[in-house]
Design an enzyme around this catalytic site. Structure first.
Site, PDB file in Angstrom:
ATOM      1  N   SER A  50      -5.702 -29.100 -46.605  1.00 15.42           N
ATOM      2  CA  SER A  50      -5.564 -30.325 -47.601  1.00 15.42           C
ATOM      3  C   SER A  50      -4.541 -30.381 -48.483  1.00 15.42           C
ATOM      4  O   SER A  50      -4.404 -28.981 -48.706  1.00 15.42           O
ATOM      5  CB  SER A  50      -6.852 -30.783 -48.308  1.00 15.42           C
ATOM      6  OG  SER A  50      -8.066 -30.997 -47.356  1.00 15.42           O
TER       7      SER A  50
HETATM    8  N1  SAH Z   1     -10.730 -27.789 -46.552  1.00 14.89           N
HETATM    9  C1  SAH Z   1      -9.941 -26.892 -45.439  1.00 14.89           C
HETATM   10  C2  SAH Z   1      -9.714 -27.574 -44.080  1.00 14.89           C
HETATM   11  C3  SAH Z   1      -9.903 -29.189 -44.061  1.00 14.89           C
HETATM   12  S1  SAH Z   1      -9.745 -29.757 -42.177  1.00 14.89           S
HETATM   13  C4  SAH Z   1      -8.715 -26.754 -45.949  1.00 14.89           C
HETATM   14  O1  SAH Z   1      -8.180 -27.347 -46.902  1.00 14.89           O
HETATM   15  O2  SAH Z   1      -7.997 -25.659 -45.531  1.00 14.89           O
HETATM   16  C5  SAH Z   1     -11.175 -30.021 -42.113  1.00 14.89           C
HETATM   17  C6  SAH Z   1     -11.822 -28.883 -41.259  1.00 14.89           C
HETATM   18  O3  SAH Z   1     -13.135 -29.149 -40.838  1.00 14.89           O
HETATM   19  C7  SAH Z   1     -11.173 -28.529 -40.089  1.00 14.89           C
HETATM   20  O4  SAH Z   1     -10.965 -27.118 -40.039  1.00 14.89           O
HETATM   21  C8  SAH Z   1     -12.296 -28.792 -38.880  1.00 14.89           C
HETATM   22  O5  SAH Z   1     -12.219 -27.889 -37.892  1.00 14.89           O
HETATM   23  C9  SAH Z   1     -13.601 -28.798 -39.737  1.00 14.89           C
HETATM   24  N2  SAH Z   1     -14.767 -29.657 -39.150  1.00 14.89           N
HETATM   25  C10 SAH Z   1     -14.853 -30.703 -38.486  1.00 14.89           C
HETATM   26  N3  SAH Z   1     -16.050 -31.047 -38.274  1.00 14.89           N
HETATM   27  C11 SAH Z   1     -16.629 -29.974 -38.462  1.00 14.89           C
HETATM   28  C12 SAH Z   1     -18.248 -29.845 -38.008  1.00 14.89           C
HETATM   29  N4  SAH Z   1     -19.014 -30.651 -37.600  1.00 14.89           N
HETATM   30  N5  SAH Z   1     -18.695 -28.375 -38.699  1.00 14.89           N
HETATM   31  C13 SAH Z   1     -17.911 -27.669 -39.175  1.00 14.89           C
HETATM   32  N6  SAH Z   1     -16.497 -27.833 -39.270  1.00 14.89           N
HETATM   33  C14 SAH Z   1     -15.949 -29.014 -39.116  1.00 14.89           C
END
Ligand code: SAH
Length: 215
Positions: A50
């Site tokens: 993000s």
């Molecule tokens: N907050 C983090 C990543 C944001 S992107 C940062 O800033 O680095 C959103 C993340 O959610 C991604 O890494 C994706 O793989 C994860 N995601 C999506 N659906 C998910 C689920 N059902 N369970 C766990 N993680 C999930």
């Protein structure tokens, strides 16, 4: 980066500024990405880190629920940046738990955190990152004072509401193409109040297969 966010009024909390300065974003973005640009960036697997202003906004919305000794859950922890910030805020007596469903991202997030200011908290166990479906939360350490969801859900998953402590707060993007960042407060009587903070654009909270197929 932090000064810029303070200048534009995104960061007003001294504590949030300190924590974002302590956790160097350069350790968390892929090599070659400009670490301090206020923009989301691709981290592979159809996921993004993000933008710094979103990390700051979520930290501020959750600040009162990230006091030393409290418990925080970070769903979709991706690079581990925000999980590391949560860990510094709740400290060694608290718990910060990341849940991410892409195993490769969990491994790389652990490597990132090991280089960061939160390394000792990871070693001592107050900071943990797990592979799992975040829609189920992480019941082992529930209930949580703070829950952050870093991917947009079509609706708020019930297990996450159940794992929120009375007095706890969850910040979660809700919607499909048009999304609102919702602030969910669990009142002391167990009832739940929900308000919309702002419009946002996050990747979906979905199944691993759907994400890897690019939704
Ligand atoms: N907050 C983090 C990543 C944001 S992107 C940062 O800033 O680095 C959103 C993340 O959610 C991604 O890494 C994706 O793989 C994860 N995601 C999506 N659906 C998910 C689920 N059902 N369970 C766990 N993680 C999930």
């Amino acid at each position: 980066m932090v000064e810029h966010l303070q200048h534009y009024g995104v960061i007003s909390s001294k504590k949030v500024a300190e924590v974002m300065e302590a956790v160097d974003r350069a350790l968390f973005v892929p090599d070659g990405s400009p670490p301090y640009l206020d923009s989301p960036m691709s981290i592979g697997y159809n996921a993004t880190i993000s933008a710094p202003h979103m990390h700051a906004t979520c930290l501020q919305l959750l600040e009162e629920n990230l006091q030393p000794g409290m418990r925080a859950l970070d769903i979709g922890s991706g690079t581990g940046y925000l999980t590391a910030c949560f860990a510094l805020m709740v400290g060694p007596q608290g718990h910060a738990v990341g849940v991410e469903h892409i195993p490769e991202l969990v491994s790389s997030s652990i490597q990132n955190i090991e280089k960061s200011a939160a390394a000792s908290l990871l070693k001592e166990g107050s900071l943990q990152v797990h592979v799992g479906d975040g829609r189920l939360g992480w019941p082992e350490l529930a209930p949580y004072d703070a829950i952050h969801v870093g991917a947009a859900a079509p609706e708020i998953p019930q297990p996450l509401i159940d794992q929120l402590k009375p007095g706890g707060r969850m910040v979660i993007p809700v919607g499909n193409i048009f999304q609102d960042l919702k602030v969910v407060d669990k009142n002391l009587d167990g009832s739940v109040s929900v308000r919309s903070e702002t419009s946002v654009r996050y990747v979906p909270l979905t199944t691993r297969d759907a994400q890897l197929r690019n939704y």
